[in-house]
Design an enzyme around this catalytic site. Structure first.
Site, PDB file in Angstrom:
ATOM      1  N   LYS A   1     -22.024 -30.104 -24.616  1.00 39.53           N
ATOM      2  CA  LYS A   1     -21.213 -31.322 -24.460  1.00 39.53           C
ATOM      3  C   LYS A   1     -21.966 -32.516 -25.022  1.00 39.53           C
ATOM      4  O   LYS A   1     -22.968 -32.943 -24.467  1.00 39.53           O
ATOM      5  CB  LYS A   1     -20.905 -31.590 -22.978  1.00 39.53           C
TER       6      LYS A   1
ATOM      7  N   GLU B   1     -20.086 -38.848 -24.614  1.00 35.79           N
ATOM      8  CA  GLU B   1     -18.731 -39.342 -24.907  1.00 35.79           C
ATOM      9  C   GLU B   1     -18.746 -40.519 -25.886  1.00 35.79           C
ATOM     10  O   GLU B   1     -17.767 -40.785 -26.562  1.00 35.79           O
ATOM     11  CB  GLU B   1     -17.984 -39.712 -23.613  1.00 35.79           C
TER      12      GLU B   1
ATOM     13  N   GLU C   1     -34.843 -33.414 -19.627  1.00 39.76           N
ATOM     14  CA  GLU C   1     -35.627 -34.410 -20.363  1.00 39.76           C
ATOM     15  C   GLU C   1     -35.018 -35.761 -20.003  1.00 39.76           C
ATOM     16  O   GLU C   1     -33.921 -36.089 -20.439  1.00 39.76           O
ATOM     17  CB  GLU C   1     -35.561 -34.132 -21.864  1.00 39.76           C
TER      18      GLU C   1
ATOM     19  N   CYS D   1     -35.906 -42.426 -25.482  1.00 40.67           N
ATOM     20  CA  CYS D   1     -36.473 -42.070 -24.173  1.00 40.67           C
ATOM     21  C   CYS D   1     -37.979 -42.308 -24.149  1.00 40.67           C
ATOM     22  O   CYS D   1     -38.545 -42.623 -23.118  1.00 40.67           O
ATOM     23  CB  CYS D   1     -36.130 -40.635 -23.807  1.00 40.67           C
TER      24      CYS D   1
ATOM     25  N   GLU E   1     -36.320 -48.015 -16.634  1.00 39.40           N
ATOM     26  CA  GLU E   1     -36.000 -47.763 -18.034  1.00 39.40           C
ATOM     27  C   GLU E   1     -34.818 -48.643 -18.441  1.00 39.40           C
ATOM     28  O   GLU E   1     -33.777 -48.627 -17.791  1.00 39.40           O
ATOM     29  CB  GLU E   1     -35.648 -46.295 -18.247  1.00 39.40           C
TER      30      GLU E   1
HETATM   31  P1  ADP Z   1     -25.999 -43.064 -20.000  1.00 45.39           P
HETATM   32  O1  ADP Z   1     -25.590 -43.587 -18.638  1.00 45.39           O
HETATM   33  O2  ADP Z   1     -27.008 -43.881 -20.692  1.00 45.39           O
HETATM   34  O3  ADP Z   1     -24.821 -42.763 -20.866  1.00 45.39           O
HETATM   35  P2  ADP Z   1     -26.216 -40.454 -18.901  1.00 45.39           P
HETATM   36  O4  ADP Z   1     -27.400 -39.770 -18.329  1.00 45.39           O
HETATM   37  O5  ADP Z   1     -25.146 -40.886 -17.968  1.00 45.39           O
HETATM   38  O6  ADP Z   1     -26.739 -41.672 -19.748  1.00 45.39           O
HETATM   39  O7  ADP Z   1     -25.536 -39.538 -20.010  1.00 45.39           O
HETATM   40  C1  ADP Z   1     -26.175 -38.489 -20.707  1.00 45.39           C
HETATM   41  C2  ADP Z   1     -25.234 -37.303 -20.800  1.00 45.39           C
HETATM   42  O8  ADP Z   1     -24.963 -36.826 -19.489  1.00 45.39           O
HETATM   43  C3  ADP Z   1     -23.876 -37.613 -21.415  1.00 45.39           C
HETATM   44  O9  ADP Z   1     -23.470 -36.504 -22.199  1.00 45.39           O
HETATM   45  C4  ADP Z   1     -22.979 -37.767 -20.204  1.00 45.39           C
HETATM   46  O10 ADP Z   1     -21.617 -37.496 -20.451  1.00 45.39           O
HETATM   47  C5  ADP Z   1     -23.569 -36.720 -19.278  1.00 45.39           C
HETATM   48  N1  ADP Z   1     -23.271 -36.922 -17.855  1.00 45.39           N
HETATM   49  C6  ADP Z   1     -23.081 -38.097 -17.204  1.00 45.39           C
HETATM   50  N2  ADP Z   1     -22.810 -37.876 -15.906  1.00 45.39           N
HETATM   51  C7  ADP Z   1     -22.831 -36.528 -15.716  1.00 45.39           C
HETATM   52  C8  ADP Z   1     -22.617 -35.666 -14.588  1.00 45.39           C
HETATM   53  N3  ADP Z   1     -22.342 -36.151 -13.393  1.00 45.39           N
HETATM   54  N4  ADP Z   1     -22.734 -34.328 -14.779  1.00 45.39           N
HETATM   55  C9  ADP Z   1     -23.038 -33.826 -15.988  1.00 45.39           C
HETATM   56  N5  ADP Z   1     -23.229 -34.580 -17.081  1.00 45.39           N
HETATM   57  C10 ADP Z   1     -23.129 -35.922 -16.965  1.00 45.39           C
END
Ligand code: ADP
Ligand code: MG
Length: 499
Positions: free
Chosen positions: A188, A191, A263, A297, A395
């Site tokens: 995935k 988004e 990571e 990161c 961060e």
């Molecule tokens: P940011 O908030 O900077 O976008 P995230 O850690 O939220 O960083 O996003 C990194 C990835 O994790 C993206 O692909 C996002 O869609 C996904 N993600 C966010 N929330 C969840 C969740 N609850 N479970 C699984 N994946 C998630």
């Protein structure tokens, strides 16, 4: 910064392309029919729509990956998997200009950096193409009349969730070792930046990836990420992203005792001793923090500077930061693009406000005035920052540097390690004894001496402490996708004779 470049971006004729996700070898919409919008951060315009994948779509993808694994992929030879990865690398090199341009339009990053990313992406597939045939077990000298060995086997279906800062490269860091190991994949993308991976998926069939071996499900975290983590056919989750989501993933994966590699974030120290080459040091501080708009990161966002060069250093860094050319990523002169999303711009802007209350501002500190469109933030330097300040501990994931003075080596090490994170660190000095002493003392998964940021696919990447666990890249990367089976072959034909 040029107003002309910004204006050109703002008036670019917007064409909204409809993308589909890639499941079982076919491009497809979400079962719900829902879509989400994808933006150009330089113009704030909608450039594409993607299917908003949900649990049903994750299930289709996981079922396809499961079938593909058991009905053929498990039996492919390492040579064949290697050749597929080489062919994929070739396609990326052939499509370098197109993919780099799309990466820049979607992420905001400077085109020159996107081109480097495409080269690194191709190199990553090549590296694991070569490594596929070097995955082997070991024969073990057990004290028995027997042959004992450890063999390596693919875990099965791997779920992979990636961030938006290096979209196609982060996908490569995960897909390449999984394929080398013999796993199948449901990945995935973030988004915000799903486009380049979907473009690359156009080539999956032609390079020889059978249907179901690599599936790309688009959607947001709660909608598509969480069901991927929870899916019972997914044996392992590899995640790169925020510490906050890392915790959620680990908790969810615990229900099925699913393997996890994480990571996560960092607040990496970049340490400058007064005997370092001054000009290189100033450059190194800026490069370490501001590359990719600071959306890295391993950003060296805590800059530790020895007292005797402190004032001169802050002045020089601030003077240089003010010359960084902001603009549309597509403009070849651009050194810093907009942040990836309005949400990220707001998050960083929030930290600028926090920092103004905690420290002094040497450069930047706000949003640049010359753009009426685009999610830009000024490269910002805070100084006289206390290591306990929020801008030194949290961060930010944007172009924000916190400069902290230190007195001596022990003081530098103490401050450097006073962080929940431990992803990366760098030390600048001409004294090799001091350099190696500091290297040994730093609690970080990646340590540079007299540089910060370059990394190569041969070397391990990952963090200590709250920066996560597991290592990507190099031979470590493939370990994350392998099980180890102990085999004992008795050569003694006599009965066991115990009972
Ligand atoms: P940011 O908030 O900077 O976008 P995230 O850690 O939220 O960083 O996003 C990194 C990835 O994790 C993206 O692909 C996002 O869609 C996904 N993600 C966010 N929330 C969840 C969740 N609850 N479970 C699984 N994946 C998630
Ligand atoms: Mg998030």
């Amino acid at each position: 910064m040029t107003i002309a470049a910004a204006a050109k971006g703002a008036t670019r004729k917007s064409e909204v392309t409809r993308y589909q996700m890639y499941i079982n070898g076919k491009f497809t919409d979400a079962e719900s029919g829902k879509t989400f919008e994808v933006y150009d951060p330089a113009t704030e315009g909608i450039i594409a729509t993607c299917p908003a994948g949900g649990p049903e779509d994750v299930d289709r993808a996981a079922q396809a990956a499961h079938r593909a694994f058991y009905e053929g992929w498990k039996g492919t030879t390492a040579q064949e998997r290697g050749r597929i990865l080489f062919r994929l690398a070739e396609r990326i090199r052939a499509r370098r200009a197109e993919l780099a341009e799309l990466e820049t339009i979607n992420s905001g990053k400077p085109i020159v950096e996107a081109e480097y990313d495409m080269d690194d992406t191709a190199t990553c597939y090549e590296y694991y193409g070569g490594l596929a045939t070097k995955i082997n077990g070991e024969v073990l000298p057990v004290p028995a009349d027997a042959i004992a060995f450890a063999m390596r086997e693919p875990i099965g279906v791997a779920g992979q969730i990636i961030p938006w800062n290096y979209p196609l490269l982060m996908a490569a860091w995960k897909i390449a070792p999984a394929i080398a190991a013999g796993c199948t994949v449901v990945i995935k993308p973030a988004e915000q930046t799903p486009l380049t991976l979907l473009k690359l998926a156009e080539d999956f069939e032609a390079v020889g990836l059978p249907p179901g071996v690599v599936n790309v499900v688009t959607g947001d975290g709660p909608g598509a990420g969480a069901p991927l983590v929870a899916h019972s056919l997914v044996r392992k989750i590899a995640f790169t992203g925020s510490a906050e989501v890392g915790k959620l993933i680990m908790r969810s994966a615990a229900d099925q005792l699913k393997r996890v590699s994480l990571e996560l974030g960092g607040k990496s120290p970049n340490i400058f001793f007064s005997d370092a080459d001054f000009e290189s040091a100033v450059d190194g501080a800026l490069f370490g923090t501001f590359i990719n708009q600071g959306e890295v990161c391993s950003a060296g966002s805590r800059v530790l500077v020895q007292r005797d060069i402190y004032t001169k250093f802050v002045d020089a860094a601030a003077a240089k930061a003010k010359t960084i050319k902001l603009g549309r990523g597509l403009d070849r002169e651009t050194k810093m693009g907009p942040l990836v999303s309005s949400e990220q711009r707001d998050r960083v802007a929030g930290y600028l406000e926090v920092g103004r209350g905690e420290a002094k501002v040497a450069a930047g500190g706000g949003r640049p005035k010359e753009f009426d469109k685009g999610w830009y933030v000024e490269p910002t330097i805070f100084y006289d920052v206390d290591n306990s300040a929020r801008v030194a501990q949290e961060e930010i994931f944007g172009p924000v540097m916190s400069v902290i003075p230190f007195t001596d080596e022990a003081d530098a090490i103490r401050i450097a390690n006073a962080s929940q994170y431990g992803l990366a660190a760098a030390v600048w000095t001409r004294d090799i004894f001091k350099a190696f002493r500091v290297v040994k003392s730093l609690e970080a998964g990646i340590v540079w001496v007299n540089h910060m940021q370059p990394t190569f696919v041969e070397a391990p990447w990952g963090g200590y402490k709250a920066s996560g666990f597991g290592r990507e890249l190099g031979h470590w990367g493939v370990e994350e996708y392998l099980e180890t089976k102990q085999v004992f072959i008795n050569l003694d034909e006599k009965p066991i004779g115990w009972y």
